[in-house]
Design an enzyme around this catalytic site. Structure first.
Site, PDB file in Angstrom:
ATOM      1  N   THR A 149      33.042   5.200 -20.488  1.00 33.91           N
ATOM      2  CA  THR A 149      34.098   6.127 -20.070  1.00 33.91           C
ATOM      3  C   THR A 149      34.281   7.142 -21.198  1.00 33.91           C
ATOM      4  OG1 THR A 149      35.715   4.457 -20.770  1.00 33.91           O
ATOM      5  CG2 THR A 149      35.274   4.633 -18.421  1.00 33.91           C
ATOM      6  N   THR A 150      35.151   6.827 -22.177  1.00 38.44           N
ATOM      7  CA  THR A 150      35.272   7.730 -23.320  1.00 38.44           C
ATOM      8  C   THR A 150      34.403   7.269 -24.494  1.00 38.44           C
ATOM      9  OG1 THR A 150      37.267   6.546 -24.043  1.00 38.44           O
ATOM     10  CG2 THR A 150      37.574   8.541 -22.719  1.00 38.44           C
ATOM     11  N   LYS A 171      31.473  -1.893 -23.282  1.00 35.15           N
ATOM     12  CA  LYS A 171      32.074  -0.560 -23.284  1.00 35.15           C
ATOM     13  C   LYS A 171      33.560  -0.721 -23.559  1.00 35.15           C
ATOM     14  CE  LYS A 171      34.361   1.257 -20.582  1.00 35.15           C
ATOM     15  NZ  LYS A 171      35.875   1.386 -20.480  1.00 35.15           N
ATOM     16  N   VAL A 173      36.630   1.979 -25.714  1.00 34.14           N
ATOM     17  CA  VAL A 173      37.021   2.494 -27.021  1.00 34.14           C
ATOM     18  C   VAL A 173      38.477   2.934 -27.048  1.00 34.14           C
ATOM     19  CG1 VAL A 173      34.710   3.138 -27.747  1.00 34.14           C
ATOM     20  CG2 VAL A 173      36.042   4.758 -26.416  1.00 34.14           C
ATOM     21  N   GLY A 174      39.188   2.761 -25.929  1.00 31.40           N
ATOM     22  CA  GLY A 174      40.610   3.047 -25.864  1.00 31.40           C
ATOM     23  C   GLY A 174      41.257   2.044 -24.916  1.00 31.40           C
ATOM     24  N   THR A 182      40.094  -1.449 -20.137  1.00 28.66           N
ATOM     25  CA  THR A 182      39.134  -0.956 -19.890  1.00 28.66           C
ATOM     26  C   THR A 182      37.958  -1.360 -20.707  1.00 28.66           C
ATOM     27  OG1 THR A 182      40.839   0.494 -19.381  1.00 28.66           O
ATOM     28  CG2 THR A 182      39.025   1.407 -20.577  1.00 28.66           C
ATOM     29  N   ASN A 384      43.616  11.071 -25.299  1.00 26.01           N
ATOM     30  CA  ASN A 384      44.509  10.410 -24.353  1.00 26.01           C
ATOM     31  C   ASN A 384      45.556  11.331 -23.775  1.00 26.01           C
ATOM     32  OD1 ASN A 384      43.810   7.394 -24.191  1.00 26.01           O
ATOM     33  ND2 ASN A 384      43.587   7.885 -26.355  1.00 26.01           N
TER      34      ASN A 384
END
Length: 389
Positions: A149-150, A171, A173-174, A182, A384
Site C-alpha cells: 500500500t504505502t 507488507k 508501514v503505517g 494493515t 497520512n
C-alpha cells in the site's frame, strides 16, 4: 537476509498475481495454493473492529484445513457490515473454485482504506477468469509487491531449515503495532510439520518479532500473520525449523520497521533486568511509541531525558525505581551518568546514525525484550494527511 527477486516459493506451492484495477498501476491481488496435505497456522488482529477478511479467515481456520490464501490490496473491506462479510465469503468461494478446493480451505486478507466494500463486479470478473493452477508461476517478490500500500518496496526474507526452505513476504508501514496473537505477513515452507506443532512454533515466532514491532502505535483492523507448510521436503528438526521461522519473521520485522511511513531511521529499544519479559516489552514499547522520543531520534536531538520520561509513564509498574535504572544510547550511558556538554555532542552523533539503539536496564530481575520501530518525521504526517486523496 532479504530474498532476491528470483527467489522461488518452496516446493509444493503455486502462486498467481494479477491486476483487478484497485490501484493506479501494478498488480493488486494474489493467490497462493499449497498441495493437498498442506498444514497452516495463523494469528490475527485483536482489534474489536476486525474486518470481514479476518473474521472469515478465523472461521475457516477453525473449521477447514486451509491450504490457500488470497490477498486483495488497496481495499480493506472493514466496517462494511454484513454485505462486506458476504463479499469476503464470495472471494474465498471464487478462489476455491479456481484452485479446486473448498471455500473453507481459503484464507482471505485485505489491506487499504477502511469503510469501503470491494468493487465486487470487478473482483468477481477477475477471479472467475483466473488461469488454471499449472500456469501460476509468481514468486515471493511478486506477492510482496502486489500487496503493497504505502510500502516503498516489497519485503521478502528466506532461510534454510535443514533440507527445507522457509520463505516469507510482508507488507505494512503505517497503522502498525500488531496485536495478534494493515500488517500482513505470509510465510511458506516445504517442511513437513503437523498443525499443532506448526501453530506452537508460529505463535512463538510472531510473539518475539511482529508483536515487538511498532511504527505508530496503531493496531490495524486487518493484521494477519499466516504460515503454510506443504510437507514436500519431509520432516525437519523442530529446533531447526523454529529458528528458521523466527529468523524470517525477524528479517521481515526489521524491513517493515525501516520502511515505516516517512521513516529515515531504524529505532530499536531493549529493556533488560525487568521483573519479567512482559514488563520489559511494555516498558520498551512505551519508549518506542513516544512521539517525543521518535522525533528526537529523527532530529538527532540528544534529549535523552525523553527516554526517562517514557519509562516513567509506566506508573502501574511500581517496582520500577529510578535510582536503579540505567539508560544507554548504543554503548554510551546517559543516566545516571551525566553526559555533560562533551557527552551530548557525542550523543548527537550517535543519534544521527541510520540505526539508533536505546538500552534500558531496570535493575529488578531477569526479564528482557527488544522492540523494533522507526523515527517520526514530517513525511509520516504528510502521507497520512493525504491518504485517501
Amino acid at each position: 537476509m532479504s530474498g532476491p527477486g528470483s527467489l522461488p516459493l518452496p516446493a509444493g506451492f503455486s502462486a498467481y498475481t494479477g491486476r483487478i484495477g484497485l490501484r493506479a498501476e501494478g498488480d493488486d491481488v494474489w493467490v497462493v495454493l499449497g498441495q493437498p496435505g498442506t498444514t497452516c497456522a495463523a494469528v490475527f488482529t485483536k482489534s474489536r473492529f476486525a474486518g470481514p477478511s479476518v473474521t472469515v479467515s478465523r472461521a475457516h481456520l477453525a473449521t477447514g484445513r486451509p491450504r490457500a490464501a488470497v490477498v486483495v490490496a488497496k481495499n480493506a473491506n472493514v466496517a462494511t457490515g454484513d454485505p462486506g462479510r458476504r463479499d469476503a465469503e464470495e472471494v474465498a468461494a471464487l478462489v476455491a473454485a479456481a484452485a479446486g478446493t473448498a471455500p473453507e480451505d481459503v484464507l482471505v486478507a485485505s489491506t487499504g482504506v477502511i469503510g469501503r466494500r470491494y468493487p465486487m463486479d470487478a473482483v468477481r470478473s477477475h477471479l472467475q477468469a483466473l488461469p488454471p493452477v499449472p500456469a501460476w508461476h509468481a514468486g515471493p517478490s511478486d506477492l510482496a509487491r502486489a500487496m503493497m500500500t504505502t510500502d516503498t518496496h516489497p519485503k521478502v526474507a528466506a532461510r534454510p531449515a535443514g533440507g527445507a526452505q522457509v520463505v516469507g513476504v510482508a507488507k505494512g508501514v503505517g497503522m502498525i503495532e500488531p496485536d495478534m496473537a494493515t500488517m500482513l505477513a505470509f510465510v511458506f515452507t516445504d517442511a513437513e510439520v503437523e498443525t499443532a506443532t506448526l501453530d506452537r512454533l508460529w505463535r512463538r515466532a510472531v510473539e518475539r518479532t511482529f508483536n515487538c514491532l511498532s511504527v505508530d502505535s496503531d493496531t490495524s483492523t486487518s493484521d494477519s500473520a499466516v504460515v503454510f507448510a506443504s510437507g514436500v521436503a519431509g520432516p525437519v528438526d523442530e529446533i531447526v525449523l523454529s529458528q528458521a521461522l523466527s529468523e524470517v519473521c525477524l528479517d521481515l520485522t526489521l524491513q517493515l520497521a525501516r520502511d515505516g511511513e516517512g521513516a529515515t531511521k531504524l529505532l530499536t529499544v531493549t529493556v533488560s533486568s525487568a521483573r519479567d519479559d512482559d514488563q520489559a516489552r511494555r516498558v520498551a514499547k512505551a519508549v518506542l511509541n513516544s512521539p517525543l522520543v521518535k522525533t528526537a531520534v529523527h532530529g538527532a536531538d540528544p534529549n535523552w531525558g525523553r527516554v526517562a520520561m517514557a519509562v516513567g509513564k509506566c506508573s502501574d509498574d511500581t517496582d520500577i525505581d529510578q535510582d536503579q535504572v540505567v539508560i544507554r544510547f548504543g554503548d554510551m550511558e546517559t543516566y545516571p551518568t551525566d553526559p555533560g556538554p562533551e557527552g551530548l555532542s557525542r550523543l548527537r552523533a550517535i543519534m544521527a546514525a541510520d540505526h539508533v539503539d536505546i538500552e534500558i536496564d531496570l535493575g529488578i530481575a531477569y526479564g528482557s525484550a527488544t522492540v523494533y520501530g522507526c523515527d517520526l518525521s514530517d513525511g509520516y504526517v504528510r502521507i497520512n494527511a493525504d491518504y485517501t486523496t
